[in-house]
Write an enzyme that holds these catalytic residues in place. Structure first.
Site, PDB file in Angstrom:
ATOM      1  N   MET A  90       0.762  -1.422   0.092  1.00 17.98           N
ATOM      2  CA  MET A  90      -0.157  -0.013   0.121  1.00 17.98           C
ATOM      3  C   MET A  90       0.831   1.205  -0.161  1.00 17.98           C
ATOM      4  O   MET A  90       0.686   2.149  -0.906  1.00 17.98           O
ATOM      5  CB  MET A  90      -0.727  -0.005   1.070  1.00 17.98           C
ATOM      6  CG  MET A  90      -2.222  -0.862   1.036  1.00 17.98           C
ATOM      7  SD  MET A  90      -3.191  -0.599  -0.432  1.00 17.98           S
ATOM      8  CE  MET A  90      -3.723   0.865  -0.072  1.00 17.98           C
ATOM      9  N   ASP A 148      11.155   3.512   4.967  1.00 20.77           N
ATOM     10  CA  ASP A 148      11.170   2.321   5.816  1.00 20.77           C
ATOM     11  C   ASP A 148      12.040   2.019   6.605  1.00 20.77           C
ATOM     12  O   ASP A 148      13.172   2.742   6.579  1.00 20.77           O
ATOM     13  CB  ASP A 148      10.721   1.129   4.868  1.00 20.77           C
ATOM     14  CG  ASP A 148       9.564   0.072   5.416  1.00 20.77           C
ATOM     15  OD1 ASP A 148       9.697  -0.411   6.662  1.00 20.77           O
ATOM     16  OD2 ASP A 148       8.698  -0.284   4.654  1.00 20.77           O
ATOM     17  N   GLU A 164      -1.042  -2.383  10.639  1.00 20.52           N
ATOM     18  CA  GLU A 164      -2.149  -2.049  11.444  1.00 20.52           C
ATOM     19  C   GLU A 164      -2.120  -2.415  12.983  1.00 20.52           C
ATOM     20  O   GLU A 164      -2.773  -3.246  13.480  1.00 20.52           O
ATOM     21  CB  GLU A 164      -3.472  -2.835  10.898  1.00 20.52           C
ATOM     22  CG  GLU A 164      -4.049  -2.412   9.339  1.00 20.52           C
ATOM     23  CD  GLU A 164      -4.802  -0.890   9.798  1.00 20.52           C
ATOM     24  OE1 GLU A 164      -5.888  -0.821  10.043  1.00 20.52           O
ATOM     25  OE2 GLU A 164      -4.208   0.002   9.757  1.00 20.52           O
ATOM     26  N   LYS A 218       1.730   2.652  15.423  1.00 20.24           N
ATOM     27  CA  LYS A 218       1.405   4.048  14.678  1.00 20.24           C
ATOM     28  C   LYS A 218       1.674   5.240  15.759  1.00 20.24           C
ATOM     29  O   LYS A 218       2.380   6.288  15.203  1.00 20.24           O
ATOM     30  CB  LYS A 218      -0.114   3.930  14.245  1.00 20.24           C
ATOM     31  CG  LYS A 218      -0.151   2.751  13.226  1.00 20.24           C
ATOM     32  CD  LYS A 218      -1.772   2.880  12.701  1.00 20.24           C
ATOM     33  CE  LYS A 218      -1.996   1.904  11.639  1.00 20.24           C
ATOM     34  NZ  LYS A 218      -1.329   2.201  10.280  1.00 20.24           N
ATOM     35  N   SER A 254      -6.808   1.235   7.777  1.00 14.71           N
ATOM     36  CA  SER A 254      -8.100   0.463   7.128  1.00 14.71           C
ATOM     37  C   SER A 254      -9.199   0.543   8.160  1.00 14.71           C
ATOM     38  O   SER A 254     -10.424   0.372   7.640  1.00 14.71           O
ATOM     39  CB  SER A 254      -7.814  -0.578   6.283  1.00 14.71           C
ATOM     40  OG  SER A 254      -7.257  -1.555   7.302  1.00 14.71           O
ATOM     41  N   HIS A 263      -7.284   7.049   3.488  1.00 16.76           N
ATOM     42  CA  HIS A 263      -7.524   5.582   3.353  1.00 16.76           C
ATOM     43  C   HIS A 263      -7.660   5.476   1.775  1.00 16.76           C
ATOM     44  O   HIS A 263      -8.773   5.339   1.255  1.00 16.76           O
ATOM     45  CB  HIS A 263      -8.612   4.996   4.123  1.00 16.76           C
ATOM     46  CG  HIS A 263      -8.858   3.518   4.084  1.00 16.76           C
ATOM     47  ND1 HIS A 263     -10.133   2.653   4.079  1.00 16.76           N
ATOM     48  CD2 HIS A 263      -7.957   2.629   3.937  1.00 16.76           C
ATOM     49  CE1 HIS A 263      -9.751   1.714   3.852  1.00 16.76           C
ATOM     50  NE2 HIS A 263      -8.530   1.335   3.788  1.00 16.76           N
ATOM     51  N   ASN A 295      -6.939  -0.712  -2.431  1.00 12.04           N
ATOM     52  CA  ASN A 295      -5.801  -1.843  -3.317  1.00 12.04           C
ATOM     53  C   ASN A 295      -6.581  -2.422  -4.499  1.00 12.04           C
ATOM     54  O   ASN A 295      -7.571  -3.101  -3.980  1.00 12.04           O
ATOM     55  CB  ASN A 295      -5.255  -2.987  -2.415  1.00 12.04           C
ATOM     56  CG  ASN A 295      -4.084  -3.435  -2.952  1.00 12.04           C
ATOM     57  OD1 ASN A 295      -3.271  -3.288  -3.960  1.00 12.04           O
ATOM     58  ND2 ASN A 295      -3.850  -4.741  -2.288  1.00 12.04           N
ATOM     59  N   GLU A 312     -11.101   7.509   1.135  1.00 13.91           N
ATOM     60  CA  GLU A 312     -11.696   8.067   2.345  1.00 13.91           C
ATOM     61  C   GLU A 312     -11.042   8.992   3.069  1.00 13.91           C
ATOM     62  O   GLU A 312      -9.740   8.805   3.657  1.00 13.91           O
ATOM     63  CB  GLU A 312     -12.170   6.907   3.296  1.00 13.91           C
ATOM     64  CG  GLU A 312     -13.126   5.984   2.573  1.00 13.91           C
ATOM     65  CD  GLU A 312     -13.482   4.587   3.679  1.00 13.91           C
ATOM     66  OE1 GLU A 312     -14.611   4.400   3.643  1.00 13.91           O
ATOM     67  OE2 GLU A 312     -12.580   4.148   4.165  1.00 13.91           O
ATOM     68  N   ASN A 314     -14.961  -0.319   4.439  1.00 15.64           N
ATOM     69  CA  ASN A 314     -14.562  -1.803   5.184  1.00 15.64           C
ATOM     70  C   ASN A 314     -15.524  -2.227   6.053  1.00 15.64           C
ATOM     71  O   ASN A 314     -16.067  -3.404   6.390  1.00 15.64           O
ATOM     72  CB  ASN A 314     -13.089  -1.581   5.902  1.00 15.64           C
ATOM     73  CG  ASN A 314     -11.927  -1.799   4.965  1.00 15.64           C
ATOM     74  OD1 ASN A 314     -12.278  -2.212   3.854  1.00 15.64           O
ATOM     75  ND2 ASN A 314     -11.022  -1.357   5.303  1.00 15.64           N
TER      76      ASN A 314
END
Length: 691
Positions: free
Chosen positions: A326, A345, A400, A405, A427, A448, A451, A460, A498
């Site tokens: 993503m 990363d 997630e 985060k 998500s 958001h 994929n 979103e 979702n």
């Protein structure tokens, strides 16, 4: 205007058309619709044109050039709001007939006629150009010529389908009309739709010269227009076209392309008036179908979403943290769309594959190889995260995990510019869980994506209770610059897409665990009109991702997660590993054969679709989105929910909420409490008539 030329239009009160004579004797007829930024054919504009053409026919100039009085476009097509009104009043036949008659008046003028095309030329704009003897187009990149009516559930009704096959040959003409694809000026020249391509500054002069001197179409194009429309050619080509169309647009769902082929096959050998009559009858019939009404409604929903993104986002530099599928694809798409992007990363070995995927995207999307290096240069790997300090927008796309985060935000936020925005691509995690330790929550939001990023049109914009309206505005404008549709949603678990999709996919996994073959489940969903079956979708999204969403959403929705999503084995996460609920080969699911004689349960479609509708009703009740239109738009563009049905709420309205509640209660009695009707089925919005 010279006296003689002025006298030609004495007594006419033209608001939308501006006739201007030239010294060479050519009359330029500018379409400049009053009180509108873009030209679209209203009935007033057509009636004015009819009156002007009547005067021109009585006193013909040496030639007529039809041009736009708008600087940026030619003609966008018909006024669809008027079209909806004609449908409500049952007067579509009159409107189609009027357009045909007016364009025929143009075609019959006793002098050469030329369309001077610059910018968007769509639908009725292309049809009026086809009624001219010649067409000149500017070589500006904004010039696009198309007949997109099939995307609205109809096909060209003002002479487009009657004229185009004879002009450019049936294969090229039908491809344009069946796909709705727009052509560049050079591509239109290549098939014979356009006679000449010139610089924008020379457009009207070149059109006037063509009117005075004329031109002869190449012999090959003239022969193609005749040979591909003979009775034998129509009998041979029509079944091939139908077979190709049926793969993507089943006749039961999307009748317009099938009707277009049938009308061409039956009436293609008639004279022009016979072809026009057949065209009009078919289009009038299509206009009254639920498919056309729903697709036209969706068109207006897209216009509403585009309007949310007005203005300058104030974003030039984007920093993405997380180079997984993503995050890497979000970064690549932003670079492709013109933003300077840095990608971070933990280790270089995570960044390198994302940069390789980006190169593949650029090779596919940037047709001119000479331009690819400049696009690729906009995306840079950034192991140290140096891009944070100069970024206008930071997008977090890591695992997630709320703790991970929040820990990342603590390191990012002190390095941000004062006006920079910080966003998460989570998500499912509610934003109130993520904004607790953020110093500038007004500039924090969810962004958001879906994929695959390059294909899915929706983003979103996730709210929380301390987000500033200016943050939403800037993010919506950023989405528009990316070519995406922004939908503002509340920051509750799962947000909109979702949350609505999860019960559908969960029930599919449950049915699969009950022993119903995956191919049978997928077939039931596709038969309803979904673009992909839910078992295949679970594998495509990734069972690990679905499991993560399940951990967030199942407790919130009071649902049980089946074992297949409870513990996902390493190396068996779905498409990305080559093995999941299905095996995958060359990017395609290998679905096991269904046992001979197996019959799907009679309630399978209801088991899959009704949980989705049930949760859509609950989302509307809970205020996840502002209204039913935004909900339908979000679910259509975020999940591919059968567009011809108009979205979940439109489908509920057409089917009847009471009947669907009764079906839910029947499933509840048979399969359990997960099918209990959710709050909101008494909402008056579910009983409003669809447009």
């Amino acid at each position: 205007m010279a006296d003689a030329s002025a006298a030609r239009f004495d007594g006419l009160r033209l608001r939308h058309w501006r006739p201007e004579p030239r010294p060479d004797g050519v009359l330029v007829l500018y379409f400049d619709r009053a009180d509108a930024a873009v030209n679209a054919f209203s009935q007033d504009a057509l009636l004015e044109l009819a009156a002007a053409l009547e005067r021109i026919a009585l006193d013909p100039p040496k030639g007529v050039v039809v041009a736009s009085g708008k600087a940026s476009s030619f003609i966008a097509g018909a006024d669809l709001k008027e079209f909806q009104e004609f449908d409500r009043k049952g007067t579509v036949d009159d409107a189609i007939r009027r357009g045909q008659v007016v364009f025929q008046s143009l075609a019959r003028l006793p002098c050469p006629t030329v369309a001077a095309i610059h910018g968007f030329c769509m639908g009725g704009g292309t049809e009026i150009s086809l009624a001219c003897r010649y067409r000149v187009a500017s070589d500006d990149p904004s010039t696009r010529i198309g007949l997109p009516e099939v995307q609205l559930g109809i096909f060209p009704g003002w002479g487009g389908s009657a004229r185009l096959p004879r002009l450019v040959g049936a294969p090229a003409a039908m491809d344009m009309m069946l796909t709705g694809r727009a052509l560049s000026a050079s591509a239109a020249r290549g098939i014979g739709l356009v006679d000449k391509v010139v610089e924008p500054a020379n457009l009207v002069d070149a059109a006037a010269t063509l009117a005075l001197r004329g031109t002869t179409r190449p012999f090959k194009q003239r022969v193609l227009g005749w040979a591909t429309n003979t009775p034998l050619a129509r009998r041979l080509l029509a079944p091939q076209m139908t077979k190709q169309v049926a793969r993507k647009a089943p006749k039961a769902f999307y009748p317009a392309p099938h009707s277009l082929i049938a009308t061409w096959e039956r009436a293609g050998g008639k004279g022009l008036q016979g072809r026009l009559d057949a065209e009009r009858r078919a289009v009038v019939k299509l206009a009254g179908t639920p498919t056309a009404r729903n697709l036209i409604r969706i068109f207006f929903l897209t216009e509403r979403l585009k309007a949310l993104g007005k203005g300058d986002p104030g974003i030039a530099r984007v920093h993405v943290v997380g180079a997984g599928v993503m995050g890497g694809d979000i970064a690549a798409w932003a670079a492709y769309k013109g933003f300077e992007v840095t990608l971070q990363d933990r280790e270089q070995r995570f960044i390198d594959p994302a940069l390789q995927r980006a190169q593949a995207l650029f090779e596919k999307k940037v047709k001119d190889p000479a331009k690819r290096p400049a696009v690729a240069a906009r995306l840079k790997g950034d192991l140290a995260g140096d891009g944070v300090a100069t970024a206008d927008l930071v997008i977090e796309a890591i695992i997630e995990n709320p703790d991970a985060k929040r820990a990342l935000y603590e390191t990012l936020e002190p390095r941000l510019k004062a006006d920079a925005l910080l966003t998460t691509n989570t998500s499912s995690i509610p934003l109130v869980e993520l904004r607790e330790h953020i110093d500038r929550p007004a500039q924090f939001a969810g962004l958001h994506y879906f994929n695959p990023v390059a294909q899915m049109p929706l983003v979103e914009i996730i709210h929380h209770d301390r987000m500033a309206p200016e943050t939403e505005r800037r993010l919506a404008a950023f989405c528009k610059a990316l070519g995406k549709f922004p939908v503002p949603v509340a920051g509750t678990p799962g947000f909109l897409v979702n949350r609505v999709l999860f019960p559908y996919m969960l029930e599919a996994a449950t049915a699969h665990a009950d022993g119903i073959p995956g191919a049978v489940i997928d077939k039931a969903a596709v038969k309803f009109g979904m673009p992909m079956g839910p078992i295949e979708l679970l594998d495509t999204v990734g069972l690990d991702v679905a499991a993560g969403v399940g951990r967030e959403l199942a407790p919130f929705l009071g649902l049980q997660v089946p074992a297949a999503l409870g513990g996902v084995e390493a190396g068996k996460r779905g498409k990305k590993d080559g093995q999941g609920l299905y095996a995958w080969k060359d990017g395609k699911a290998v679905k096991p054969e269904v046992p001979a004689g197996y019959e799907a349960p009679a309630d399978l479609e209801d088991r899959l679709i009704l949980p989705l509708l049930n949760e859509a009703v609950a989302c509307l009740h809970d205020g996840v989105v502002a209204d039913a239109d935004l909900l339908d738009a979000g679910v259509i563009f975020g999940t591919g929910f059968a567009p011809f049905r108009g979205g979940p709420i439109a489908h509920i309205r057409s089917f009847g909420p009471d009947a669907l509640v009764a079906r839910l209660q029947a499933l509840q009695a048979t399969h359990g409490e997960r099918f209990a009707p959710r709050p909101g089925w008494d909402n008056p919005a579910l009983r409003e008539a669809n447009p």
